[in-house]
Design a protein around this motif. Sequence first.
Motif, PDB file in Angstrom:
ATOM      1  N   GLU A 136      38.923  37.960  39.002  1.00 56.60           N
ATOM      2  CA  GLU A 136      39.028  36.630  38.309  1.00 56.60           C
ATOM      3  C   GLU A 136      38.553  35.581  39.424  1.00 56.60           C
ATOM      4  N   HIS A 137      37.500  34.809  38.934  1.00 60.28           N
ATOM      5  CA  HIS A 137      36.828  33.837  39.546  1.00 60.28           C
ATOM      6  C   HIS A 137      37.748  32.474  39.699  1.00 60.28           C
TER       7      HIS A 137
ATOM      8  N   THR B 234      40.352  42.522  26.666  1.00 65.55           N
ATOM      9  CA  THR B 234      39.538  42.465  27.925  1.00 65.55           C
ATOM     10  C   THR B 234      40.107  41.519  28.789  1.00 65.55           C
ATOM     11  N   ARG B 235      39.737  42.031  30.054  1.00 62.96           N
ATOM     12  CA  ARG B 235      39.864  40.979  31.095  1.00 62.96           C
ATOM     13  C   ARG B 235      38.974  41.476  32.172  1.00 62.96           C
ATOM     14  N   ALA B 236      38.707  40.350  32.980  1.00 63.52           N
ATOM     15  CA  ALA B 236      37.777  40.347  33.987  1.00 63.52           C
ATOM     16  C   ALA B 236      38.358  41.193  35.104  1.00 63.52           C
ATOM     17  N   VAL B 237      37.425  41.872  35.821  1.00 66.40           N
ATOM     18  CA  VAL B 237      37.948  42.738  36.864  1.00 66.40           C
ATOM     19  C   VAL B 237      38.289  41.839  38.270  1.00 66.40           C
TER      20      VAL B 237
ATOM     21  N   THR C  20      30.986  44.611  34.606  1.00 62.77           N
ATOM     22  CA  THR C  20      32.299  45.369  34.587  1.00 62.77           C
ATOM     23  C   THR C  20      33.356  44.635  34.026  1.00 62.77           C
ATOM     24  N   PHE C  21      34.512  45.155  33.370  1.00 61.51           N
ATOM     25  CA  PHE C  21      35.607  44.739  33.097  1.00 61.51           C
ATOM     26  C   PHE C  21      36.718  45.673  32.873  1.00 61.51           C
TER      27      PHE C  21
ATOM     28  N   HIS D 237      32.395  49.285  31.527  1.00 55.21           N
ATOM     29  CA  HIS D 237      30.966  48.697  31.882  1.00 55.21           C
ATOM     30  C   HIS D 237      30.273  48.230  30.511  1.00 55.21           C
TER      31      HIS D 237
ATOM     32  N   ARG E  10      29.127  26.906  32.946  1.00 52.98           N
ATOM     33  CA  ARG E  10      28.831  28.763  32.723  1.00 52.98           C
ATOM     34  C   ARG E  10      27.643  28.923  33.394  1.00 52.98           C
TER      35      ARG E  10
ATOM     36  N   SER F 217      27.737  42.752  29.996  1.00 54.39           N
ATOM     37  CA  SER F 217      27.712  41.352  30.951  1.00 54.39           C
ATOM     38  C   SER F 217      28.492  41.909  32.214  1.00 54.39           C
TER      39      SER F 217
END
Length: 187
Positions: A57-58, A52-55, A39-40, A34, A84, A37
């Motif tokens: 993916e948008h 790091t990577r986004a939990v 959670t990741f 956490h 953005r 910005s």
Amino acid sequence: MSESDKPLFTQHEHALEKEYQVCPDCGSELTIKHGKSGTFLGCVNYPNCQYTRAVVEHERVEDKPLPGSECPLCSHVLAVKQGRYGMFIGCSNFPQCHHIEHEAQELIQNVVCPSCKHGSLQEKTSRFGKKFYSCDAYPKCKFVVNHEPVEGQCEKCQFPLLLKRNMAAGIKYQCADKKCSHMQKLL
């Protein structure tokens, strides 16, 4: 084990738990972390490994051209794009043309800016959806307030602008000068 003793979720059904994931950079395990910005997924070998990577993916939305529209600068078609800060309308000829359509900003009853005395205050919306009021002479004048400005004069310090505040006791007017901030009931 009776039906009531069973856990609500089994380990493999938990919403945030994924199968064992490996860092593509160093081979260590990835865990949920956490930050400011949000959670990741991050490598447990941090700070030696910075992966790091986004939990979640948008999904990237492709530019959607708007038929019948025309860029006022280069005459190309305008398109709905994703940036953005969300969706916006811009020229399809980017990066050669940087035109972006802006919402028409409404002047607030021609309230003159008390700072530069040349511009007028206008309502704007921040990237977080909050309303604020700033001088239309920006960037020369950086005057900004968070509450609706009203023409009037502070009865204590004679500052030429008041802010309309909706308080529990009813509508009151506050001096826009941050040093004063005097509250008065009537204009």
